[in-house]
Design an enzyme around this catalytic site. Structure first.
Site, PDB file in Angstrom:
ATOM      1  N   PHE A 179      -6.154  -0.976   7.294  1.00  0.00           N
ATOM      2  CA  PHE A 179      -4.748  -1.268   6.684  1.00  0.00           C
ATOM      3  C   PHE A 179      -3.928   0.238   6.590  1.00  0.00           C
ATOM      4  CE2 PHE A 179      -6.507  -5.006   4.058  1.00  0.00           C
ATOM      5  CZ  PHE A 179      -7.002  -5.679   5.072  1.00  0.00           C
ATOM      6  N   HIS A 233     -10.410  -5.425  10.766  1.00  0.00           N
ATOM      7  CA  HIS A 233     -11.139  -5.048   9.470  1.00  0.00           C
ATOM      8  C   HIS A 233     -12.675  -4.541   9.719  1.00  0.00           C
ATOM      9  CE1 HIS A 233      -8.243  -8.231   8.397  1.00  0.00           C
ATOM     10  NE2 HIS A 233      -8.366  -7.974   7.142  1.00  0.00           N
ATOM     11  N   GLU A 283       0.897  -1.122   0.071  1.00  0.00           N
ATOM     12  CA  GLU A 283      -0.013   0.033   0.055  1.00  0.00           C
ATOM     13  C   GLU A 283       0.871   1.268  -0.080  1.00  0.00           C
ATOM     14  OE1 GLU A 283      -0.690  -2.751   2.039  1.00  0.00           O
ATOM     15  OE2 GLU A 283      -2.588  -3.014   1.857  1.00  0.00           O
TER      16      GLU A 283
END
Lengths: 319, 338
Positions: free
Chosen positions: B98, B141, B72
């Protein structure tokens, strides 16, 4: 290489040296605000690499940016004014010494976070490839940066997409106050390119002609679709990490030894065999001193930004 | 007008904008899926983990719909560099959680490029990312990290609730010249609503008022808007007319709409899915306390999760999240004290 080109390289290196000598003095006198990082010892790297670039090529610089900016053609007046925090500084007083960067001259930025400019250059290279433009993108970074995730992520993406990126590592012997021979797991930084199936070259970063030749080859390779390439140039950091650093971790004998390889000295020693007379070099030195002095004189009397200019340029538009 | 889900509305916005502007590209992990394996027929295998980008790679090809490595920080930084040099990249952060691995590229790069270098750079990029609890997806998450982005000058933050808003706001986000974080709530993807077929942008910085009322103002954040509307229906039976405001964008924030409503009702409850400390509810509360104190007839109340990570087990996650009942109770508590 023509004499004119060599003379220009000398001029560029000597400008960096003279500019940073002024910075060094001003910092010691506490005459400029904030942090300053000088480029003493790596002048041949920026000079040689930039000589191999076209004006439309992109670089990503770091907090040790003075040399990069000078080689990329940023106005000395605007650089000096920025160091002083003046409105007419290249960043309008928003960046200071750590962030001297001129987008109009092909600088994506001068980034204060170690290695963080690498993926920015990868992005500029993506634009080039996507639009079919002939640009090459060159991120500069130090030896310490090769432990950062973004070095590896940027290298990986550049290789995967075969982007025109020339990764230039200025291995100046120190990551902040930690020696390269302590922090490196591989034998060389160039070795790291193996993990990305990327070509690499490792060369003397103290001889500007060597740097230029290696860089030219790499830039041509990347521009012609060869994909990314990693260059490791061995230089030395004569100064501390920042101005004011006492350098107690750098042995005096080591500095002394490195001084023998001072890129400006190396150039001067070889000048006559390359067709440049001492008179010509002396003339260049004189001209440079005048221009640099004028830049700082300009900067000292340049206007301060108004406090309200704090509010400008956060967004292109907001509400 | 026809009904679309939020997911399909986002897909349609992406299709239409990419059709109209060849400088828009997308990067993300498996936003196509099956990259590089034509032999297995895997192209467009996923369309992102929620299928939101399904069909884009077959329409626009792999040059524009770029599956990345799981890196990322690398592709976020590449997006910043590409945005500065003439593209309009849209990057997908698979889950908002994330962001820890690539935050520098947003916090210090995307957000600072214009300001720190004297106003020459533009960074027209969009980060699409998925937020929210309610999927039994545990603490890494499920977060609703709107404040981590809204806090940062130089970034804009957008969080649509309805399918029409999702489409119109995403179009504006992509056309915007500043970096925009576009939050998509995983529990809203399948909700349906009328969506105009034309690509009509909805301006950033304008709140909507999905329900008008005179008794109390309920400012709610993304999925909490729907919970608040449900609470308002419960309260309606009891004779309480709640006005529900959806800010839709948190930076810039439409303070005027909120303050005007509080001026009318005199009471304010803020319902947020992010953590209570330094969160959106706390922020909006402080703005109203500062600029609308004289309108207030009672204390400002917040309905938020507790200050804990998001738990996994269903009874705990249900306890964690605000609910229509909790919102209605908070309204009753506040108005009962009149």
């Amino acid at each position: 290489m023509t004499e004119t080109m060599l003379a220009q390289m000398y001029r560029t290196m000597f400008t960096m040296r003279t500019f940073d000598e002024r910075i060094h003095q001003l910092a010691a006198d506490d005459a400029i605000p904030g942090y300053a990082h000088t480029y003493f010892g790596s002048e041949a790297v920026a000079t040689g690499v930039m000589a191999a670039l076209e004006p439309s090529d992109w670089i990503a610089s770091t907090y040790r940016n003075h040399g990069h900016a000078i080689a990329k053609g940023v106005s000395l007046n605007a650089m000096a004014a920025e160091v002083y925090g003046r409105r007419t500084g290249v960043c309008k007083g928003k960046g200071g010494s750590m962030h001297i960067s001129d987008f109009d001259k092909g600088m994506l930025g001068a980034i204060g976070i170690v290695a963080a400019g690498i993926p920015l250059a990868v992005g500029a290279a993506l634009t080039a490839k996507f639009k079919g433009l002939p640009w090459v993108a060159v991120p500069f970074f130090g030896d310490g940066a090769v432990h950062q995730g973004v070095f590896h992520e940027g290298a990986g993406i550049a290789k995967l997409w075969n982007l025109p990126v020339v990764l230039v590592c200025e291995n100046n012997g120190y990551a902040e106050a930690t020696a390269t021979d302590y922090h490196l797991n591989t034998k060389t930084i160039a070795d790291m390119a193996c993990a990305y199936n990327m070509p690499a070259r490792r060369a003397d970063g103290m001889d500007v002609v060597t740097v230029y030749e290696i860089a030219k080859e790499a830039v041509d390779f990347a521009r012609c679709g060869g994909g990314p390439i990693l260059l490791e140039f061995l230089s030395y950091r004569f100064s501390g990490q920042y101005e004011g650093d006492k350098q107690i971790y750098q042995p005096a004998a080591e500095i002394e030894e490195a001084r023998k390889r001072d890129p400006i000295k190396v150039f001067e020693e070889n000048a006559s065999t390359r067709g440049l007379s001492e008179e010509r070099l002396a003339g260049i030195r004189q001209e440079v001193k005048v221009v640099v002095e004028a830049a700082f004189t300009y900067a000292e009397s340049a206007p301060w930004p108004s406090p309200e200019e704090t509010l400008d340029d956060v967004y292109v538009s907001y509400l | 007008m026809r009904e679309l889900t939020v997911k399909d509305a986002i897909n349609e916005a992406l299709m239409q904008v990419m059709e109209a502007d060849p400088s828009v590209i997308m990067m993300g992990e498996d936003i196509a899926g099956g990259a590089g394996r034509d032999d297995q027929g895997g192209l467009d295998a996923w369309g992102g983990p929620f299928g939101v980008t399904q069909g884009l790679v077959t329409r626009f090809g792999r040059e524009r719909i770029r599956d990345t490595t799981i890196a990322e920080a690398g592709f976020f930084g590449a997006a910043v560099g590409a945005a500065m040099t003439g593209l309009r990249p849209i990057v997908e952060l698979m889950y908002v959680d994330f962001v820890g691995v690539c935050y520098d590229q947003l916090l210090n790069q995307a957000a600072k490029m214009r300001y720190m270098f004297g106003g020459k750079q533009k960074v027209p990029m969009v980060v699409r990312t998925v937020v929210g609890a309610g999927f039994r997806a545990a603490a890494e998450h499920s977060q609703a990290l709107y404040p981590l982005y809204t806090h940062v000058p130089g970034l804009k933050t957008v969080a649509p609730t309805t399918p029409a808003d999702a489409k119109g706001l995403l179009i504006s986000a992509i056309q915007d010249d500043d970096p925009v974080i576009f939050f998509e709530h995983k529990r809203l993807y399948m909700t349906k609503g009328d969506v105009p077929e034309n690509p009509t942008p909805i301006p950033l910085g304008k709140a909507s008022i999905p329900r008008s009322g005179k008794d109390i103002t309920v400012v709610a954040v993304q999925r909490m808007v729907n919970f608040s509307l449900e609470a308002a229906r419960l309260l309606d039976i009891e004779g309480i007319q709640a006005e529900v405001i959806d800010p839709r964008t948190y930076s810039p924030l439409d303070e005027d709409t909120i303050l005007e409503s509080v001026a009318k009702t005199g009471y304010l409850i803020i319902v947020d899915e992010s953590y209570p400390r330094c969160g959106l509810a706390a922020d909006i509360s402080s703005i109203v306390a500062e600029k609308g104190f004289d309108y207030l007839k009672g204390a400002i109340r917040k309905v938020t999760p507790p200050h804990t990570p998001v738990p996994f087990s269903p009874p705990m996650e249900d306890f964690y999240l605000p609910s229509p009942q909790k919102i209605a109770d908070a309204v009753r508590g506040l108005l009962g004290a009149r």
